[in-house]
Design a protein around this motif. Structure first.
Motif, PDB file in Angstrom:
ATOM      1  N   SER A   1       5.270   6.377 -12.579  1.00 10.89           N
ATOM      2  CA  SER A   1       5.950   7.672 -12.749  1.00 10.89           C
ATOM      3  C   SER A   1       5.759   8.550 -11.518  1.00 10.89           C
ATOM      4  CB  SER A   1       5.400   8.412 -13.968  1.00 10.89           C
ATOM      5  OG  SER A   1       5.636   7.677 -15.138  1.00 10.89           O
ATOM      6  N   ALA A   2       4.530   8.618 -11.030  1.00 11.53           N
ATOM      7  CA  ALA A   2       4.240   9.448  -9.853  1.00 11.53           C
ATOM      8  C   ALA A   2       4.989   8.931  -8.632  1.00 11.53           C
ATOM      9  CB  ALA A   2       2.733   9.481  -9.592  1.00 11.53           C
ATOM     10  N   GLY A   3       5.040   7.621  -8.480  1.00 13.20           N
ATOM     11  CA  GLY A   3       5.756   7.040  -7.347  1.00 13.20           C
ATOM     12  C   GLY A   3       7.247   7.334  -7.407  1.00 13.20           C
TER      13      GLY A   3
ATOM     14  N   SER B   1     -15.478   6.405 -13.178  1.00  9.32           N
ATOM     15  CA  SER B   1     -15.323   7.662 -13.917  1.00  9.32           C
ATOM     16  C   SER B   1     -14.992   8.835 -12.992  1.00  9.32           C
ATOM     17  CB  SER B   1     -16.576   7.968 -14.733  1.00  9.32           C
ATOM     18  OG  SER B   1     -17.694   8.080 -13.894  1.00  9.32           O
ATOM     19  N   HIS B   2     -15.486   8.805 -11.757  1.00 12.42           N
ATOM     20  CA  HIS B   2     -15.161   9.871 -10.806  1.00 12.42           C
ATOM     21  C   HIS B   2     -13.667   9.844 -10.478  1.00 12.42           C
ATOM     22  CE1 HIS B   2     -15.683  12.752  -7.581  1.00 12.42           C
ATOM     23  NE2 HIS B   2     -15.054  11.920  -6.767  1.00 12.42           N
ATOM     24  N   LEU B   3     -13.143   8.664 -10.252  1.00 15.20           N
ATOM     25  CA  LEU B   3     -11.718   8.496  -9.967  1.00 15.20           C
ATOM     26  C   LEU B   3     -10.875   8.881 -11.178  1.00 15.20           C
ATOM     27  CD1 LEU B   3      -9.836   7.640  -7.740  1.00 15.20           C
ATOM     28  CD2 LEU B   3     -10.161   5.269  -8.438  1.00 15.20           C
ATOM     29  N   LEU B   4     -11.325   8.499 -12.366  1.00 11.31           N
ATOM     30  CA  LEU B   4     -10.635   8.886 -13.593  1.00 11.31           C
ATOM     31  C   LEU B   4     -10.544  10.409 -13.683  1.00 11.31           C
ATOM     32  CD1 LEU B   4      -9.370   8.288 -16.364  1.00 11.31           C
ATOM     33  CD2 LEU B   4     -11.686   8.158 -17.296  1.00 11.31           C
TER      34      LEU B   4
ATOM     35  N   ASP C   1       0.844  -1.190   0.000  1.00  9.94           N
ATOM     36  CA  ASP C   1       0.000   0.000   0.000  1.00  9.94           C
ATOM     37  C   ASP C   1       0.885   1.248   0.000  1.00  9.94           C
ATOM     38  OD1 ASP C   1       0.840   0.493   2.661  1.00  9.94           O
ATOM     39  OD2 ASP C   1      -0.903  -0.527   3.488  1.00  9.94           O
ATOM     40  N   LEU C   2       0.264   2.395  -0.070  1.00  6.26           N
ATOM     41  CA  LEU C   2       0.985   3.655  -0.175  1.00  6.26           C
ATOM     42  C   LEU C   2       1.897   3.874   1.027  1.00  6.26           C
ATOM     43  CD1 LEU C   2       1.496   6.246  -1.741  1.00  6.26           C
ATOM     44  CD2 LEU C   2      -0.481   7.242  -0.610  1.00  6.26           C
TER      45      LEU C   2
ATOM     46  N   PHE D   1       0.036   9.424  -7.268  1.00  5.71           N
ATOM     47  CA  PHE D   1       0.332   8.005  -7.057  1.00  5.71           C
ATOM     48  C   PHE D   1      -0.870   7.296  -6.446  1.00  5.71           C
ATOM     49  CE2 PHE D   1       1.521   4.524  -4.320  1.00  5.71           C
ATOM     50  CZ  PHE D   1       2.319   3.746  -5.136  1.00  5.71           C
ATOM     51  N   ASP D   2      -1.433   7.892  -5.414  1.00  2.38           N
ATOM     52  CA  ASP D   2      -2.568   7.283  -4.719  1.00  2.38           C
ATOM     53  C   ASP D   2      -3.790   7.170  -5.638  1.00  2.38           C
ATOM     54  OD1 ASP D   2      -3.907   6.201  -2.464  1.00  2.38           O
ATOM     55  OD2 ASP D   2      -4.792   8.157  -2.029  1.00  2.38           O
ATOM     56  N   LEU D   3      -4.087   8.238  -6.364  1.00  3.54           N
ATOM     57  CA  LEU D   3      -5.237   8.223  -7.272  1.00  3.54           C
ATOM     58  C   LEU D   3      -5.046   7.203  -8.397  1.00  3.54           C
ATOM     59  CD1 LEU D   3      -5.914  12.072  -7.544  1.00  3.54           C
ATOM     60  CD2 LEU D   3      -7.431  10.362  -6.505  1.00  3.54           C
ATOM     61  N   ALA D   4      -3.859   7.183  -8.991  1.00  2.77           N
ATOM     62  CA  ALA D   4      -3.591   6.242 -10.083  1.00  2.77           C
ATOM     63  C   ALA D   4      -3.626   4.805  -9.574  1.00  2.77           C
ATOM     64  CB  ALA D   4      -2.250   6.558 -10.735  1.00  2.77           C
TER      65      ALA D   4
END
Length: 181
Positions: free
Chosen positions: A132-134, A155-158, A54-55, A142-145
């Motif tokens: 890439s974000a990580g 779609s909200h997360l996208l 996890d993150l 990073f967390d969102l991706a």
């Protein structure tokens, strides 16, 4: 990675004469065979993380390689310094910052194009963006991706991933416009 293993890539980085020769390399793998650590050591990989993680586990692994002013809120798992503009550039030397900002703009613009493609595998695109974000320590993206990779039809997360990418592109473009050698 298509065409080259992480071991081979790390070996090439370590053998290069460029400025990234000593950049920290953290391998992420689902392969838990005993040979992974041995191959990682031989190629010059600094750390190996085993999936799933996890993150917070990621942050704990990379914290020695991140700027000391990038604390994490362990309760929420979100970096407290997310609001600081371009904090992710702080780990680079001044001469490298403009180059990295350009690379990020190009890479994230390609990611946006891929996310806009109706035939794209959103989970795979999210996986690339997450990587890439990580690597840059952009924890919000990073967390969102990471979440989008697991639920590519959300779609909200996208929309959240796209907004985060646009914000980073905007900030990096501002840095590039104001950059003076």
């Amino acid at each position: 990675m298509p065409g080259m293993s992480g071991y081979e890539l790390t070996r090439l980085i370590r053998e290069s004469a460029g400025p990234y020769k000593s950049i920290p390399v953290i391998a992420c793998t689902a392969d838990n065979s005993p040979s992974v650590e041995h191959k990682a050591n031989l190629s010059g990989i600094n750390e190996v993380m085993y999936k799933p993680y996890d993150l917070l586990q990621l942050y704990r692994t990379v914290q020695d390689f991140l700027p000391k002013h990038n604390p994490i809120n362990e309760e929420s798992g979100v970096g407290k310094s997310e609001s600081k503009t371009l904090y992710w550039l702080d780990k680079f030397q001044d001469k490298q910052k403009n180059e990295m900002a350009n690379i990020v703009v190009t890479s994230l613009n390609e990611g946006l194009t891929d996310l806009d493609n109706k035939d794209a595998d959103i989970g795979m695109v999210a996986h690339r963006i997450k990587g890439s974000a990580g690597a840059l320590g952009i924890l919000e993206l990073f967390d969102l991706a990471s979440q989008l990779e697991k639920t590519p039809n959300d779609s909200h997360l996208l929309g959240g991933v796209i907004e985060s990418m646009k914000k980073i592109i905007y900030q990096a473009n501002n840095y590039i416009e104001n950059y003076k050698e």
